[in-house]
Design a protein around this motif. Structure first.
Motif, mmCIF file in Angstrom:
data_model
loop_
_atom_site.group_PDB
_atom_site.id
_atom_site.type_symbol
_atom_site.label_atom_id
_atom_site.label_comp_id
_atom_site.label_asym_id
_atom_site.label_seq_id
_atom_site.Cartn_x
_atom_site.Cartn_y
_atom_site.Cartn_z
ATOM 1 N N ASP A 117 4.203 14.049 13.423
ATOM 2 C CA ASP A 117 3.288 13.550 14.538
ATOM 3 C C ASP A 117 2.450 13.136 14.961
ATOM 4 N N ASP A 118 1.788 12.868 14.284
ATOM 5 C CA ASP A 118 0.323 12.175 13.659
ATOM 6 C C ASP A 118 0.083 11.043 13.585
ATOM 7 N N PRO A 119 -0.648 10.101 14.897
ATOM 8 C CA PRO A 119 -0.999 8.927 15.222
ATOM 9 C C PRO A 119 -0.497 8.030 14.079
ATOM 10 N N ARG A 120 -1.213 8.274 13.352
ATOM 11 C CA ARG A 120 -1.522 7.885 12.267
ATOM 12 C C ARG A 120 0.095 7.116 10.907
ATOM 13 N N VAL A 121 0.636 7.885 11.744
ATOM 14 C CA VAL A 121 1.909 7.651 11.179
ATOM 15 C C VAL A 121 2.507 7.153 11.452
ATOM 16 N N ALA A 122 2.953 6.846 13.172
ATOM 17 C CA ALA A 122 3.394 6.901 13.986
ATOM 18 C C ALA A 122 4.077 5.382 13.165
ATOM 19 N N GLY A 123 5.286 5.332 12.911
ATOM 20 C CA GLY A 123 6.340 3.814 12.889
ATOM 21 C C GLY A 123 6.509 4.121 11.305
ATOM 22 N N LEU A 124 5.649 4.599 10.381
ATOM 23 C CA LEU A 124 5.621 4.557 9.176
ATOM 24 C C LEU A 124 7.112 5.711 8.441
ATOM 25 N N HIS A 127 1.201 -1.494 0.039
ATOM 26 C CA HIS A 127 -0.023 -0.270 0.110
ATOM 27 C C HIS A 127 0.606 1.409 -0.266
ATOM 28 N N PRO A 128 0.326 2.167 -1.047
ATOM 29 C CA PRO A 128 1.188 3.829 -0.524
ATOM 30 C C PRO A 128 1.758 3.993 1.307
ATOM 31 N N TRP A 129 0.452 3.788 2.024
ATOM 32 C CA TRP A 129 1.185 4.199 3.168
ATOM 33 C C TRP A 129 2.362 3.063 3.894
ATOM 34 N N ASP A 130 2.386 1.798 2.925
ATOM 35 C CA ASP A 130 4.009 0.622 3.115
ATOM 36 C C ASP A 130 4.670 0.907 2.807
ATOM 37 N N ALA A 131 4.724 1.760 1.747
ATOM 38 C CA ALA A 131 5.858 2.044 0.892
ATOM 39 C C ALA A 131 6.787 2.415 1.221
ATOM 40 N N GLY A 132 6.935 2.996 2.092
ATOM 41 C CA GLY A 132 8.359 3.403 2.648
ATOM 42 C C GLY A 132 8.685 2.199 3.733
ATOM 43 N N ASN A 133 8.548 1.482 3.800
ATOM 44 C CA ASN A 133 8.650 0.795 4.960
ATOM 45 C C ASN A 133 8.996 -0.595 4.404
ATOM 46 N N ARG A 134 9.032 -1.078 3.050
ATOM 47 C CA ARG A 134 8.696 -2.088 2.237
ATOM 48 C C ARG A 134 10.835 -2.808 2.616
ATOM 49 N N SER A 135 11.079 -4.091 2.438
ATOM 50 C CA SER A 135 11.975 -4.774 2.637
ATOM 51 C C SER A 135 12.962 -4.717 1.167
ATOM 52 N N PRO A 194 -17.127 -1.396 19.207
ATOM 53 C CA PRO A 194 -15.943 -0.714 19.143
ATOM 54 C C PRO A 194 -14.387 -0.750 18.936
ATOM 55 N N ALA A 195 -13.616 -0.720 18.498
ATOM 56 C CA ALA A 195 -11.748 -1.565 17.865
ATOM 57 C C ALA A 195 -11.497 -0.295 19.802
ATOM 58 N N ALA A 196 -10.647 -0.948 20.282
ATOM 59 C CA ALA A 196 -10.595 -0.775 21.415
ATOM 60 C C ALA A 196 -9.736 0.703 21.147
ATOM 61 N N ASP A 197 -9.031 1.364 19.920
ATOM 62 C CA ASP A 197 -9.004 2.883 20.138
ATOM 63 C C ASP A 197 -10.002 3.962 20.077
ATOM 64 N N GLY A 198 -11.758 3.528 20.334
ATOM 65 C CA GLY A 198 -12.928 3.938 20.279
ATOM 66 C C GLY A 198 -13.479 4.252 18.955
ATOM 67 N N SER A 199 -12.618 3.150 17.414
ATOM 68 C CA SER A 199 -13.595 3.794 16.724
ATOM 69 C C SER A 199 -14.219 2.817 16.352
#
Ligand SMILES: [Zn+2]
Length: 278
Positions: free
Chosen positions: A106-113, A64-72, A234-239
């Motif tokens: 610092d947006d949690p949606r991109v944490a670790g990416l 996925h484009p969100w995961d493109a930067g972390n590909r092996s 709802p999920a653990a994060d309330g969503s």
């Protein structure tokens, strides 16, 4: 009536505790197949295991484009291997996302990416399109705020003979013809069919009937409360969590918008799904 979900993520954590109930509910509403999209290398074995467990799961493997930067470093060879090992699998979820580039670090949606630039996303996307064309597999494409770049990339690429899916199409109505000429199929989730998207509802009328598909994008994109026939906690994060059996509600909304009887729409979507994903 036979129903088909062209795009979702049954393997995501939000759905895992409910999986046995989901499998029963899908059978009860007449769902015959769902395309489950892995979005990075870690998810591919999880999706493959689901496909082994449930005959109605059509696996799809991609970065996925969100995961493109972390590909092996070895990602493309791994993708080819998993696709060859699963002859019925599609290539997805892949694509371009310019909105991602606007998120603050610092947006949690991109944490670790590690966020990939549009150039790097395009390189990763084009490599996966080439693989899909070579193996004649259906690509499932995600695009957010990058419609011009998407069209340019598709135009340059060799594309699979069976066509490709633009999932959750929210692009401009005037580009539909261009994408359709290249082999696009379109799938819609229930949120895109809500009256608040009135400006876009024309899209759903312009798309040729032979290119129309239906999706949930579960566990995301839950229907509004009044339409949510299969509520989940709802999920653990309330969503809110979208139950994949809500595909039935999406079919009903789409039939209403297209002014076509539900059973006629379902029969057409069945043909379209089988042509693209069989
Ligand atoms: Zn998705």
């Amino acid at each position: 009536m036979n129903l088909y979900d062209a795009h979702q993520h049954l393997h995501f954590d939000q759905l895992t505790p409910h999986r046995p109930a989901i499998a029963r509910d899908l059978a009860a509403v007449g769902v015959k197949a769902v395309v489950v999209n892995g979005t990075n290398e870690q998810e591919w074995p999880v999706v493959a295991a689901l496909a082994r467990e449930y005959p109605w799961v059509v696996p799809s493997f991609g970065v996925h484009p969100w995961d493109a930067g972390n590909r092996s470093p070895d990602w493309l060879r791994q993708l080819q291997a998993v696709l060859v090992a699963h002859p019925g699998a599609g290539v997805g979820e892949i694509g371009l996302d310019r909105w991602l580039l606007e998120l603050k670090p610092d947006d949690p949606r991109v944490a670790g990416l590690r966020v990939a630039s549009l150039e790097e996303q395009t390189e990763v996307f084009a490599a996966q399109l080439a693989l899909a064309a070579e193996l004649n597999r259906a690509p499932s494409i995600h695009c957010v705020q990058a419609w011009g770049a998407l069209h340019a990339t598709l135009k340059k690429a060799r594309l699979p003979a069976r066509g490709f899916l633009l999932h959750g199409y929210a692009g401009p109505a005037e580009m539909i013809r261009n994408f359709t000429d290249l082999g696009a199929h379109y799938s819609f989730n229930i949120q895109l069919l809500e009256p608040r998207h009135a400006g876009r509802l024309d899209n759903f009328r312009h798309i040729p009937v032979k290119r129309l598909l239906v999706e949930t994008d579960a566990p995301t994109k839950p229907p509004a409360d009044g339409l949510n026939r299969f509520p989940l906690p709802p999920a653990a994060d309330g969503s809110a969590v979208n139950h994949p059996a809500n595909i039935a509600v999406t079919y009903e909304q789409l039939a209403r918008l297209r002014h076509v009887p539900l059973d006629i729409l379902a029969a057409q979507v069945e043909q379209n799904f089988r042509r693209l994903f069989a």
